[in-house]
Scaffold this motif. Sequence first.
Motif, PDB file in Angstrom:
ATOM      1  N   ARG A 235     -28.016   0.345 -28.953  1.00 12.34           N
ATOM      2  CA  ARG A 235     -27.759  -0.713 -27.753  1.00 12.34           C
ATOM      3  C   ARG A 235     -28.121   0.012 -26.210  1.00 12.34           C
ATOM      4  O   ARG A 235     -27.628   1.226 -26.255  1.00 12.34           O
ATOM      5  N   GLY A 236     -28.714  -0.704 -25.378  1.00 14.38           N
ATOM      6  CA  GLY A 236     -29.008  -0.158 -24.285  1.00 14.38           C
ATOM      7  C   GLY A 236     -30.382  -0.133 -23.862  1.00 14.38           C
ATOM      8  O   GLY A 236     -31.277  -0.264 -24.833  1.00 14.38           O
ATOM      9  N   LEU A 237     -30.673   0.540 -22.851  1.00 10.06           N
ATOM     10  CA  LEU A 237     -31.957   0.764 -22.282  1.00 10.06           C
ATOM     11  C   LEU A 237     -32.341   2.169 -22.623  1.00 10.06           C
ATOM     12  O   LEU A 237     -31.648   3.015 -22.651  1.00 10.06           O
ATOM     13  N   LYS A 238     -33.628   2.216 -22.836  1.00  9.05           N
ATOM     14  CA  LYS A 238     -34.144   3.635 -23.057  1.00  9.05           C
ATOM     15  C   LYS A 238     -33.970   4.831 -21.896  1.00  9.05           C
ATOM     16  O   LYS A 238     -34.181   4.447 -20.631  1.00  9.05           O
TER      17      LYS A 238
ATOM     18  N   ASP B  78     -37.874   6.658 -28.551  1.00  4.19           N
ATOM     19  CA  ASP B  78     -39.159   6.357 -28.635  1.00  4.19           C
ATOM     20  C   ASP B  78     -39.821   7.843 -28.558  1.00  4.19           C
ATOM     21  O   ASP B  78     -40.190   8.325 -27.228  1.00  4.19           O
ATOM     22  N   CYS B  79     -40.544   8.406 -29.388  1.00  2.00           N
ATOM     23  CA  CYS B  79     -41.409   9.618 -29.454  1.00  2.00           C
ATOM     24  C   CYS B  79     -42.644   9.458 -28.850  1.00  2.00           C
ATOM     25  O   CYS B  79     -43.510  10.332 -29.187  1.00  2.00           O
ATOM     26  N   GLY B  80     -43.051   8.179 -28.757  1.00  2.00           N
ATOM     27  CA  GLY B  80     -44.429   7.786 -28.390  1.00  2.00           C
ATOM     28  C   GLY B  80     -44.992   8.219 -26.921  1.00  2.00           C
ATOM     29  O   GLY B  80     -44.157   8.617 -26.220  1.00  2.00           O
TER      30      GLY B  80
ATOM     31  N   THR C 140     -44.938  -0.028 -26.890  1.00  2.77           N
ATOM     32  CA  THR C 140     -43.996   0.692 -26.137  1.00  2.77           C
ATOM     33  C   THR C 140     -42.683  -0.138 -26.576  1.00  2.77           C
ATOM     34  O   THR C 140     -42.530  -1.223 -26.255  1.00  2.77           O
ATOM     35  N   ILE C 141     -41.717   0.521 -26.858  1.00  2.00           N
ATOM     36  CA  ILE C 141     -40.393   0.078 -27.495  1.00  2.00           C
ATOM     37  C   ILE C 141     -39.446   0.256 -26.188  1.00  2.00           C
ATOM     38  O   ILE C 141     -39.226   1.406 -25.756  1.00  2.00           O
ATOM     39  N   GLU C 142     -39.089  -0.961 -25.558  1.00  2.00           N
ATOM     40  CA  GLU C 142     -38.215  -0.882 -24.480  1.00  2.00           C
ATOM     41  C   GLU C 142     -36.704  -0.654 -24.773  1.00  2.00           C
ATOM     42  O   GLU C 142     -35.997  -0.086 -24.038  1.00  2.00           O
TER      43      GLU C 142
ATOM     44  N   GLY D 159     -48.900  -8.171 -24.477  1.00  2.00           N
ATOM     45  CA  GLY D 159     -47.843  -8.963 -23.861  1.00  2.00           C
ATOM     46  C   GLY D 159     -46.292  -8.207 -24.240  1.00  2.00           C
ATOM     47  O   GLY D 159     -46.286  -7.411 -24.890  1.00  2.00           O
ATOM     48  N   GLU D 160     -45.275  -8.947 -23.592  1.00  2.00           N
ATOM     49  CA  GLU D 160     -43.944  -8.603 -23.856  1.00  2.00           C
ATOM     50  C   GLU D 160     -43.414  -9.302 -25.126  1.00  2.00           C
ATOM     51  O   GLU D 160     -43.588 -10.623 -24.882  1.00  2.00           O
ATOM     52  N   TYR D 161     -42.633  -8.677 -25.915  1.00  2.00           N
ATOM     53  CA  TYR D 161     -42.141  -9.530 -27.042  1.00  2.00           C
ATOM     54  C   TYR D 161     -40.449  -9.045 -27.342  1.00  2.00           C
ATOM     55  O   TYR D 161     -40.240  -7.937 -26.985  1.00  2.00           O
TER      56      TYR D 161
END
Length: 180
Positions: free
Chosen positions: A35-38, A54-56, A63-65, A134-136
């Motif tokens: 839960r929460g933001l990066k 996110d280790c990218g 990009t995982i937000e 895009g954003e998903y």
Amino acid sequence: MHLAPLLSLAALASARFVTPDPFAGADLAAGVAARGLKANDGDVHAAASWRWSDCGLPSDAITIESISVSPDPPKPGENLTVTVQATANDLVEEGAYADVTVKLGLIKLLQKRFDVCEEARNANASVQCPVQPGEYTVVQTVALPEEIPKAKFVVNIRGYTVDDDDLACLDLVVDFVEPE
């Protein structure tokens, strides 16, 4: 797995890797997250029971937000709903894949390659290949088995495009050990 491909793999990963027989299904795509933001360091901590990072790289195709779960923390024997917000920076086409490793301590329970687009189709995900930039937001629900061992699991997901470029990188830690 998915953005929906990669995103749901992160999600279903925990649901499958904690079953008594982790090799019983290839349906790795909807079960662990946070839960929460990066945070700036890439780690997100939710309850003491789990976290994701996110280790990218900024150049990755996805990009995982954020990732959130309900209930938080996940509970054996209950449905787990995972919501992942991500951005596809590049087109994700058929042939994209993810290498997934699930560990219990130093012991590898599962090491397998998954076809991202096939997993999205099998999970009837809302996002299907080809995934346009895009954003998903992807929401996936899975039933967690009651028989989840009281242990700490680590899931490493490394995704690649059809051209073997970096797609995404995600590390998950889920601790089902009950606090005393």
